[in-house]
Design a protein around this motif. Structure first.
Motif, short mmCIF file in Angstrom:
data_model
loop_
_atom_site.label_atom_id
_atom_site.label_comp_id
_atom_site.label_asym_id
_atom_site.label_seq_id
_atom_site.Cartn_x
_atom_site.Cartn_y
_atom_site.Cartn_z
N GLN A 1 0.67 5.37 -4.36
CA GLN A 1 0.17 4.38 -3.29
C GLN A 1 -1.42 4.04 -3.35
OE1 GLN A 1 1.10 7.13 -0.10
NE2 GLN A 1 2.92 6.33 0.59
N ARG A 2 -1.86 2.97 -2.65
CA ARG A 2 -3.13 2.49 -3.06
C ARG A 2 -3.68 1.62 -1.98
NH1 ARG A 2 -4.55 -2.58 -7.62
NH2 ARG A 2 -6.41 -2.70 -6.97
N GLU B 1 0.65 -1.34 -0.01
CA GLU B 1 -0.06 0.03 -0.06
C GLU B 1 0.87 1.41 -0.12
OE1 GLU B 1 -4.25 -1.02 1.51
OE2 GLU B 1 -2.93 -0.38 3.25
N LEU C 1 4.02 1.07 -4.42
CA LEU C 1 3.43 0.19 -5.46
C LEU C 1 4.83 -0.24 -6.06
CD1 LEU C 1 0.16 2.14 -6.54
CD2 LEU C 1 0.39 0.36 -4.90
N TYR D 1 -5.81 -1.21 -0.77
CA TYR D 1 -6.28 -2.46 -1.14
C TYR D 1 -7.14 -3.07 -0.18
CZ TYR D 1 -1.77 -3.19 -4.22
OH TYR D 1 -1.03 -3.01 -5.04
#
Length: 431
Positions: A315-316, A247, A250, A318
């Motif tokens: 960034q992410r 997160e 990436l 999930y």
């Protein structure tokens, strides 16, 4: 137990050891040259293998170099029969030796040694370290400065099982400094291996470029297949350096790690034995759980390397990850055996790049060998009503009920066009 250290080649070296502080036995050490051009020619790596040890027993030892004797240390051997124990998890020391030294002295020593209230019930047995022990593995001076020096207050007391990271540079120094189990693929010895400790099997893997190969996948499959026949194993943990989903960073995502994780999840799906994997590479803490099987995903960094702060990189969020902290830190895992085996994980934070320091516990969770799923919620309303075209529908479901007494972690909500085809949701959300 293998005891290794570095010293001068002109000294006769041995280990004095025993079950009492009298140290009634001695083992002569062998030595070998350090395969690095920057290493002084007078230096050697020494190795003493203590044999015929009893299980679940504390041993004391000292290193003797010529007329000089070192400090007295101790370690505890693996249990042969079911016995509670604990282990440490940390990674990515790299060039952050000043922070690493503080983390070890102000946090790890404090919570896992000096003020560890459960040291009798869950004695500390080993440490797993999934990669990036130093910034440049080919640099001789960095090993003492960035790893062995900062971790000196804890390394003499427990076994160490590392997984090689990209910053080790696949250098000979890594393989000289550690004496790892010789049960991997013959051509790739010490790149991957496994070790059993009580009711836990730890499988260490290599996710670096050049080793993301079918041979490792086949070896992992064979180990997991053998594990199915071993009734003493309650938990299977994998450690490797690169995450599959990160997160905080990436760019650190690695598809090959996803192939490894798939094997662990397939194993859990078939056997119901819980699995987890520990990785580093991304400098922060993340915890996730598979939606379908009892598999836990942990990024355990960083014990010294600069933190991947929020907003620094792409960034992410999930869906299958519940927590991510852009902080230094480490984990203590307490393994409970018996009729109802469990592993209790505790994450200790050491703050941020901007404000490092002991922040204590920031996350706790438990993995159970035998876990009853919570009751599937029932839709109370709307019930048998047409809602097509409406955007103001409020769904009400039954209360959360878990027969084990566990609290609610998350709720996974999915919407489908056809109740007879739930292969592809048209919308889903984690709350």
């Amino acid at each position: 137990m293998t005891i290794m250290w570095e010293g001068t080649k002109f000294s006769k070296a041995k280990v004095l050891w025993g079950q009492t502080e009298d140290l009634e036995f001695e083992t002569i050490a062998e030595s070998f040259e350090i395969d690095n051009k920057k290493a002084p020619k007078s230096r050697r790596i020494f190795k003493a293998v203590l044999k015929n040890l009893s299980a679940d027993t504390t041993y004391f030892y000292k290193i003797k170099m010529g007329p000089l004797k070192g400090k007295r240390y101790h370690f505890k051997t693996s249990p042969k029969s079911p016995r509670n124990f604990s282990f440490l998890l940390m990674s990515d020391a790299q060039h952050g030796h000043k922070i690493t030294k503080r983390v070890i002295k102000e946090s790890v020593r404090k919570y896992a040694f000096d003020e560890y209230e459960d040291k009798e019930l869950y004695p500390l047995s080993f440490m797993a370290f999934p990669g990036d022990l130093v910034q440049y593995g080919s640099s001789y001076k960095r090993w003492k400065k960035e790893f062995f020096g900062p971790l000196a207050p804890i390394l003499p007391f427990l076994a160490l099982y590392p997984a090689i990271g990209n910053h080790e540079e696949n250098d000979k120094l890594y393989f000289q400094y550690f004496d790892l189990p010789q049960n991997g693929t013959p051509k790739y010895m010490e790149h991957w291996y496994y070790v059993d400790h009580g009711n836990v099997r730890l499988i260490s893997l290599d996710t670096n470029r050049g080793y993301r190969i079918k041979a490792q996948l086949k070896w992992l499959e064979s180990v997991l297949e053998e594990t199915k026949k071993n009734p003493s194993i309650d938990f299977v943990f994998g450690e490797f350096h690169h995450p599959h989903e990160s997160e905080l960073w990436l760019k650190g995502n690695t598809e090959y790690s996803g192939e490894l994780i798939k094997r662990f999840e397939d194993f859990t799906r078939e056997t119901k034995i819980p699995t987890a994997h520990f990785c580093g590479h991304t400098h922060g803490y993340s915890r996730g759980h598979s939606f379908e099987v009892n598999h836990t995903m942990l990024t355990v960094a960083s014990v010294g390397g600069d933190v991947d702060d929020w907003g620094d990189y792409a960034q992410r969020d999930y869906l299958n990850f519940t927590k991510s902290f852009a902080e230094f830190g480490w984990l203590l895992a307490k393994v409970e055996t018996g009729r109802d085996p469990k592993v209790h994980f505790t994450r200790y934070s050491f703050g941020t790049d901007q404000k490092p320091g002991d922040r204590g516990i920031v996350d706790t969770f438990t993995i159970k060998r035998y876990n009853q799923l919570p009751q599937k919620p029932k839709i109370i309303s709307p019930n048998n009503q047409t809602i097509a075209g409406r955007n103001d529908v409020i769904f009400k479901i039954s209360n959360f009920v878990d027969l084990d007494g566990d609290g609610q972690l998350t709720t996974h909500i999915q919407f489908f066009e056809n109740r007879n085809d739930i292969s592809k949701p048209i919308k889903e959300k984690i709350v």
